[in-house]
Write an enzyme that holds these catalytic residues in place. Structure first.
Site, PDB file in Angstrom:
ATOM      1  N   SER A   1       1.190  -1.240   0.430  1.00 35.45           N
ATOM      2  CA  SER A   1       0.025  -0.197   0.335  1.00 35.45           C
ATOM      3  C   SER A   1       0.665   1.219  -0.172  1.00 35.45           C
ATOM      4  CB  SER A   1      -0.348  -0.018   1.016  1.00 35.45           C
ATOM      5  OG  SER A   1      -2.025   0.770   1.701  1.00 35.45           O
TER       6      SER A   1
ATOM      7  N   TYR B   1      -2.297  -1.428  10.446  1.00 34.25           N
ATOM      8  CA  TYR B   1      -2.514  -1.156   8.712  1.00 34.25           C
ATOM      9  C   TYR B   1      -0.968  -0.914   8.573  1.00 34.25           C
ATOM     10  CZ  TYR B   1      -3.570  -1.234   3.886  1.00 34.25           C
ATOM     11  OH  TYR B   1      -3.806  -1.048   2.817  1.00 34.25           O
TER      12      TYR B   1
HETATM   13  P1  NAD Z   1     -11.307  -6.158  -0.288  1.00 31.81           P
HETATM   14  O1  NAD Z   1     -12.055  -6.105   1.419  1.00 31.81           O
HETATM   15  O2  NAD Z   1     -11.956  -6.139  -1.087  1.00 31.81           O
HETATM   16  O3  NAD Z   1     -10.389  -7.627  -0.194  1.00 31.81           O
HETATM   17  C1  NAD Z   1     -10.541  -8.040   1.091  1.00 31.81           C
HETATM   18  C2  NAD Z   1      -9.717  -9.540   0.643  1.00 31.81           C
HETATM   19  O4  NAD Z   1      -8.866 -10.107   1.893  1.00 31.81           O
HETATM   20  C3  NAD Z   1     -11.088 -10.181   0.025  1.00 31.81           C
HETATM   21  O5  NAD Z   1     -11.469 -10.678  -0.982  1.00 31.81           O
HETATM   22  C4  NAD Z   1     -11.830 -11.000   1.957  1.00 31.81           C
HETATM   23  O6  NAD Z   1     -12.281 -11.533   1.805  1.00 31.81           O
HETATM   24  C5  NAD Z   1     -10.202 -11.466   1.901  1.00 31.81           C
HETATM   25  N1  NAD Z   1     -10.218 -11.380   2.988  1.00 31.81           N
HETATM   26  C6  NAD Z   1     -10.256 -11.164   4.152  1.00 31.81           C
HETATM   27  N2  NAD Z   1      -9.567 -11.512   5.578  1.00 31.81           N
HETATM   28  C7  NAD Z   1      -9.186 -12.718   5.786  1.00 31.81           C
HETATM   29  C8  NAD Z   1      -8.427 -13.819   5.905  1.00 31.81           C
HETATM   30  N3  NAD Z   1      -8.758 -14.179   7.271  1.00 31.81           N
HETATM   31  N4  NAD Z   1      -8.600 -14.698   5.221  1.00 31.81           N
HETATM   32  C9  NAD Z   1      -8.559 -14.785   3.618  1.00 31.81           C
HETATM   33  N5  NAD Z   1      -8.657 -13.868   2.786  1.00 31.81           N
HETATM   34  C10 NAD Z   1      -9.021 -13.085   4.056  1.00 31.81           C
HETATM   35  O7  NAD Z   1     -10.124  -5.032   0.359  1.00 31.81           O
HETATM   36  P2  NAD Z   1      -9.490  -4.340  -1.316  1.00 31.81           P
HETATM   37  O8  NAD Z   1      -9.078  -3.167  -0.888  1.00 31.81           O
HETATM   38  O9  NAD Z   1      -9.577  -5.417  -2.184  1.00 31.81           O
HETATM   39  O10 NAD Z   1      -7.850  -5.060  -0.463  1.00 31.81           O
HETATM   40  C11 NAD Z   1      -7.058  -6.168  -1.058  1.00 31.81           C
HETATM   41  C12 NAD Z   1      -5.656  -5.922  -0.357  1.00 31.81           C
HETATM   42  O11 NAD Z   1      -5.365  -4.482  -1.261  1.00 31.81           O
HETATM   43  C13 NAD Z   1      -5.589  -5.367   0.674  1.00 31.81           C
HETATM   44  O12 NAD Z   1      -4.621  -5.976   1.292  1.00 31.81           O
HETATM   45  C14 NAD Z   1      -5.118  -3.777   1.606  1.00 31.81           C
HETATM   46  O13 NAD Z   1      -5.124  -3.171   2.225  1.00 31.81           O
HETATM   47  C15 NAD Z   1      -4.929  -3.658  -0.237  1.00 31.81           C
HETATM   48  N6  NAD Z   1      -4.967  -1.819  -0.544  1.00 31.81           N
HETATM   49  C16 NAD Z   1      -6.020  -1.680  -0.980  1.00 31.81           C
HETATM   50  C17 NAD Z   1      -6.241  -0.247  -1.209  1.00 31.81           C
HETATM   51  C18 NAD Z   1      -7.877   0.385  -1.692  1.00 31.81           C
HETATM   52  O14 NAD Z   1      -7.624   1.798  -2.102  1.00 31.81           O
HETATM   53  N7  NAD Z   1      -8.668  -0.938  -1.754  1.00 31.81           N
HETATM   54  C19 NAD Z   1      -5.430   0.681  -1.657  1.00 31.81           C
HETATM   55  C20 NAD Z   1      -4.335  -0.105  -1.029  1.00 31.81           C
HETATM   56  C21 NAD Z   1      -4.557  -1.089  -0.728  1.00 31.81           C
END
Ligand code: NAD
Length: 261
Positions: free
Chosen positions: A143, A156
């Site tokens: 991130s 985080y």
């Molecule tokens: P999201 O909540 O849509 O996806 C998260 C995924 O992780 C989901 O599929 C969820 O089911 C899974 N998950 C959560 N807990 C879990 C567990 N205990 N075991 C297995 N799977 C689990 O969120 P997202 O925004 O798609 O985030 C995905 C990644 O990208 C994360 O690591 C997040 O920190 C990172 N990220 C997101 C953003 C953003 O703006 N959306 C920005 C930077 C980084």
């Protein structure tokens, strides 16, 4: 070398960025393992849909990324299913926002386990297989918070900085092998969860949609545009390409200029 025919595991891939990465790799002809902690009919139907749309092997394997044994077993099961593991995308992640003096210990532990330690366990399980095959790509979805900080996100930010650090170690330990390890550092990416925050933000601040997006949600993203899950998928595909064979132990920001500020 392309990702066609390669086997990719994407943790946390039944929604958001993980799903976008899975769809992009499947579109390019990779066999894909979807994962989350749930085990619903929808999860398996999602795998079938992507498989049908892209005419490639897609399996859904349940594993809770907060459980080290289950996390390692995900890699073993994926290997048993498709016979190889070429690409590992550590994406599963959760968030909790609170001041450090009020941050619940169980939330801290869960974020460190899911966002950081799971990448250690999957990588430890996958590297021997990649070594045996003579090729591998580890891509960690960190991130902008792996490079910079925001208040109220102690767990985080700690976890994402930890992932960036571990990425460098994996790269050094595999530097003389045809294996690379890198981290992608997205800024704000448009996902269903982010989409849901837009009406909430409009209501909270009494703003129209565009103002809420630009002034609140994207306050730190100079482009004033969300990144897309397809762009993150495309960046993963690039890191798996021959052009990226000498890119290892580094971070690629997909953040509209956030970390340039
Ligand atoms: P999201 O909540 O849509 O996806 C998260 C995924 O992780 C989901 O599929 C969820 O089911 C899974 N998950 C959560 N807990 C879990 C567990 N205990 N075991 C297995 N799977 C689990 O969120 P997202 O925004 O798609 O985030 C995905 C990644 O990208 C994360 O690591 C997040 O920190 C990172 N990220 C997101 C953003 C953003 O703006 N959306 C920005 C930077 C980084």
């Amino acid at each position: 070398m392309s990702v066609k025919g390669k086997v990719a595991i994407i943790t946390g891939s039944n929604s958001g960025i993980g799903l976008g990465v899975a769809e992009e790799l499947a579109r390019l002809g990779a066999k894909v393992v979807l994962n989350s902690f749930s085990d619903s009919d929808e999860d398996h139907a999602l795998a079938e849909r992507i498989s049908g749309e892209h005419n490639t092997g897609v399996a859904y394997i349940q594993a809770d990324m907060s459980d080290p044994e289950a996390t390692r077993a995900l890699v073993t099961k994926a290997h048993a299913k498709f016979g190889r593991v070429d690409i590992l995308v550590n994406n599963a992640g959760i968030q909790h926002v609170a001041g450090i003096d009020e941050f619940p210990t169980e939330k801290w532990d869960a974020i460190i386990a899911i966002n950081m330690s799971s990448a250690f366990h999957t990588t430890a399980a996958a590297l021997p297989l990649m070594r045996e095959q003579g090729w591998g790509r580890v891509v960690n979805i960190a991130s902008a918070h792996g490079l910079t900080a925001s208040p109220y996100k102690s767990a985080y930010v700690a976890a994402k900085h930890g992932v960036v650090g571990m990425t460098k170690v994996v790269a050094l330990e595999t530097a003389q092998e045809p294996i690379t390890a890198n981290a992608i550092c997205p800024g704000y990416v448009m996902t269903p969860l982010v989409e849901k925050q837009i009406p909430e933000t409009m209501e909270k601040y009494g703003m129209d949609r565009e103002t809420a997006i630009k002034e609140v949600l994207l306050a730190r993203q100079p482009s004033k545009e969300f990144a897309t899950t397809q762009q993150i998928g495309g960046t993963v595909a690039f890191l798996c390409s021959d052009a990226a064979a000498q890119i290892t132990g580094t971070t690629i920001s997909v953040d509209g200029g956030w970390t340039a500020l």
